[in-house]
Design a protein around this motif. Sequence first.
Motif, PDB file in Angstrom:
ATOM      1  N   THR A 134      28.911 -59.911 -36.670  1.00 34.38           N
ATOM      2  CA  THR A 134      29.480 -59.815 -38.021  1.00 34.38           C
ATOM      3  C   THR A 134      29.864 -58.379 -38.325  1.00 34.38           C
ATOM      4  O   THR A 134      30.939 -58.109 -38.866  1.00 34.38           O
ATOM      5  CB  THR A 134      28.437 -60.283 -39.066  1.00 34.38           C
ATOM      6  N   MET A 135      28.953 -57.438 -37.961  1.00 30.92           N
ATOM      7  CA  MET A 135      29.245 -56.026 -38.224  1.00 30.92           C
ATOM      8  C   MET A 135      30.511 -55.591 -37.495  1.00 30.92           C
ATOM      9  O   MET A 135      31.379 -54.915 -38.051  1.00 30.92           O
ATOM     10  CB  MET A 135      28.077 -55.154 -37.778  1.00 30.92           C
ATOM     11  N   ALA A 136      30.595 -55.996 -36.196  1.00 29.71           N
ATOM     12  CA  ALA A 136      31.764 -55.604 -35.402  1.00 29.71           C
ATOM     13  C   ALA A 136      33.023 -56.191 -36.025  1.00 29.71           C
ATOM     14  O   ALA A 136      34.057 -55.524 -36.126  1.00 29.71           O
ATOM     15  CB  ALA A 136      31.609 -56.111 -33.970  1.00 29.71           C
ATOM     16  N   HIS A 137      32.890 -57.462 -36.500  1.00 29.50           N
ATOM     17  CA  HIS A 137      34.041 -58.122 -37.126  1.00 29.50           C
ATOM     18  C   HIS A 137      34.468 -57.349 -38.381  1.00 29.50           C
ATOM     19  O   HIS A 137      35.642 -57.054 -38.570  1.00 29.50           O
ATOM     20  CB  HIS A 137      33.649 -59.551 -37.485  1.00 29.50           C
ATOM     21  N   ASN A 138      33.447 -57.000 -39.230  1.00 28.04           N
ATOM     22  CA  ASN A 138      33.752 -56.268 -40.461  1.00 28.04           C
ATOM     23  C   ASN A 138      34.404 -54.933 -40.152  1.00 28.04           C
ATOM     24  O   ASN A 138      35.354 -54.522 -40.800  1.00 28.04           O
ATOM     25  CB  ASN A 138      32.480 -56.024 -41.277  1.00 28.04           C
ATOM     26  N   ARG A 139      33.853 -54.255 -39.121  1.00 27.59           N
ATOM     27  CA  ARG A 139      34.423 -52.942 -38.766  1.00 27.59           C
ATOM     28  C   ARG A 139      35.875 -53.090 -38.367  1.00 27.59           C
ATOM     29  O   ARG A 139      36.727 -52.322 -38.771  1.00 27.59           O
ATOM     30  CB  ARG A 139      33.623 -52.338 -37.597  1.00 27.59           C
ATOM     31  N   SER A 140      36.147 -54.113 -37.509  1.00 25.91           N
ATOM     32  CA  SER A 140      37.527 -54.247 -37.032  1.00 25.91           C
ATOM     33  C   SER A 140      38.437 -54.590 -38.207  1.00 25.91           C
ATOM     34  O   SER A 140      39.580 -54.153 -38.271  1.00 25.91           O
ATOM     35  CB  SER A 140      37.641 -55.298 -35.920  1.00 25.91           C
ATOM     36  N   HIS A 141      37.893 -55.375 -39.195  1.00 25.06           N
ATOM     37  CA  HIS A 141      38.684 -55.701 -40.382  1.00 25.06           C
ATOM     38  C   HIS A 141      39.001 -54.420 -41.159  1.00 25.06           C
ATOM     39  O   HIS A 141      40.142 -54.174 -41.542  1.00 25.06           O
ATOM     40  CB  HIS A 141      37.908 -56.681 -41.258  1.00 25.06           C
ATOM     41  N   GLU A 142      37.954 -53.573 -41.354  1.00 25.32           N
ATOM     42  CA  GLU A 142      38.162 -52.309 -42.076  1.00 25.32           C
ATOM     43  C   GLU A 142      39.204 -51.457 -41.362  1.00 25.32           C
ATOM     44  O   GLU A 142      40.092 -50.885 -41.985  1.00 25.32           O
ATOM     45  CB  GLU A 142      36.850 -51.515 -42.154  1.00 25.32           C
ATOM     46  N   CYS A 143      39.100 -51.398 -40.019  1.00 26.23           N
ATOM     47  CA  CYS A 143      40.048 -50.587 -39.233  1.00 26.23           C
ATOM     48  C   CYS A 143      41.468 -51.079 -39.476  1.00 26.23           C
ATOM     49  O   CYS A 143      42.390 -50.286 -39.669  1.00 26.23           O
ATOM     50  CB  CYS A 143      39.743 -50.685 -37.746  1.00 26.23           C
ATOM     51  N   MET A 145      42.604 -52.687 -42.053  1.00 26.16           N
ATOM     52  CA  MET A 145      43.030 -52.361 -43.425  1.00 26.16           C
ATOM     53  C   MET A 145      43.520 -50.910 -43.492  1.00 26.16           C
ATOM     54  O   MET A 145      44.561 -50.613 -44.070  1.00 26.16           O
ATOM     55  CB  MET A 145      41.862 -52.536 -44.410  1.00 26.16           C
ATOM     56  N   VAL A 146      42.736 -49.999 -42.875  1.00 24.08           N
ATOM     57  CA  VAL A 146      43.120 -48.581 -42.897  1.00 24.08           C
ATOM     58  C   VAL A 146      44.451 -48.393 -42.186  1.00 24.08           C
ATOM     59  O   VAL A 146      45.352 -47.711 -42.684  1.00 24.08           O
ATOM     60  CB  VAL A 146      42.018 -47.719 -42.229  1.00 24.08           C
ATOM     61  N   LEU A 147      44.581 -49.061 -41.011  1.00 21.69           N
ATOM     62  CA  LEU A 147      45.838 -48.938 -40.255  1.00 21.69           C
ATOM     63  C   LEU A 147      47.013 -49.447 -41.071  1.00 21.69           C
ATOM     64  O   LEU A 147      48.085 -48.842 -41.098  1.00 21.69           O
ATOM     65  CB  LEU A 147      45.738 -49.735 -38.952  1.00 21.69           C
ATOM     66  N   ASN A 148      46.803 -50.587 -41.758  1.00 22.87           N
ATOM     67  CA  ASN A 148      47.868 -51.141 -42.610  1.00 22.87           C
ATOM     68  C   ASN A 148      48.318 -50.125 -43.633  1.00 22.87           C
ATOM     69  O   ASN A 148      49.514 -49.949 -43.867  1.00 22.87           O
ATOM     70  CB  ASN A 148      47.374 -52.401 -43.329  1.00 22.87           C
ATOM     71  N   LYS A 149      47.322 -49.447 -44.266  1.00 23.39           N
ATOM     72  CA  LYS A 149      47.670 -48.451 -45.286  1.00 23.39           C
ATOM     73  C   LYS A 149      48.480 -47.317 -44.664  1.00 23.39           C
ATOM     74  O   LYS A 149      49.480 -46.867 -45.217  1.00 23.39           O
ATOM     75  CB  LYS A 149      46.392 -47.897 -45.927  1.00 23.39           C
TER      76      LYS A 149
END
Length: 216
Positions: A134-143, A145-149
């Motif tokens: 779950t943590m790895a999934h959340n991290r990749s999601h955050e990454c 989001m940042v990349l999208n921005k």
Amino acid sequence: MPVRRGSGVCQISQDGRPVDDVEEQKLPYITLAEVKRHNTPDDCWMIIHGGVYDVGRLLHKHPGGSQILLKYAGMDATLPFDDVGHSMESLKYDMPAGSLKGLLHPNDRPAGKQDRLSESEAADEKDDGADCITMAHNRSHECRMVLNKVYTVALYTTIIICVSLLLYTRLTWQYKMGAQHAMVHEIRHHVEDNFASPGTHLKARDDEFGIPAWAY
Ligand code: HEM
């Protein structure tokens, strides 16, 4: 009585069943202080995943050599053990039978660290694994989001730069054309004033040089 199983050795209980489950072996708790005392080549213990092992008999059979094992004599070798890529099966089948002396006393276990040797705690490990995923999934999601921005900001910046360049080019062009028109007017008036009657052969000249009507 130890018997070979697969590539290694495992212990057999009194009724002849293989004893894979540590709880069945009724192992004692051993303190860290006690483990630390066994830190010589002749008397070498170490902790791996909460189990206290006497590695004396493994020393000279260990495929990675004895030196590396002696480096962790009397210590918790869980991290280096995992880092090298050993499997938990290795502890069961490559360790000479009877090497497991006991379990590290719960008071001496690192906070948050699970003992992989008992079943209930193995279940906790599973949960830990799920947490990790779950943590790895959340991290990749955050990454993402940042990349999208970052991509969005880069896109807007590119658009702003292009529009500015277009505006600049258009303004410069207009300025240049304005200056040319003024010059043409000036020359025309000069010629008309000094050499010709207004609008006679100059019109023919304008056509000849391709000066368009809108230039006046
Ligand atoms: C005490 C329990 C241990 C057992 C039963 C064990 C068993 C084994 C076995 C079976 C191998 C060869 C195959 C494999 O990679 O799985 C191996 C290789 C190796 N082990 Fe261990 N080991 C133990 C502890 C350690 C520790 C604490 C270290 C410290 C770093 C270590 C370092 C190595 C290294 C460097 C290799 C060679 C890996 C390679 O050449 O690819 N081992 N061990």
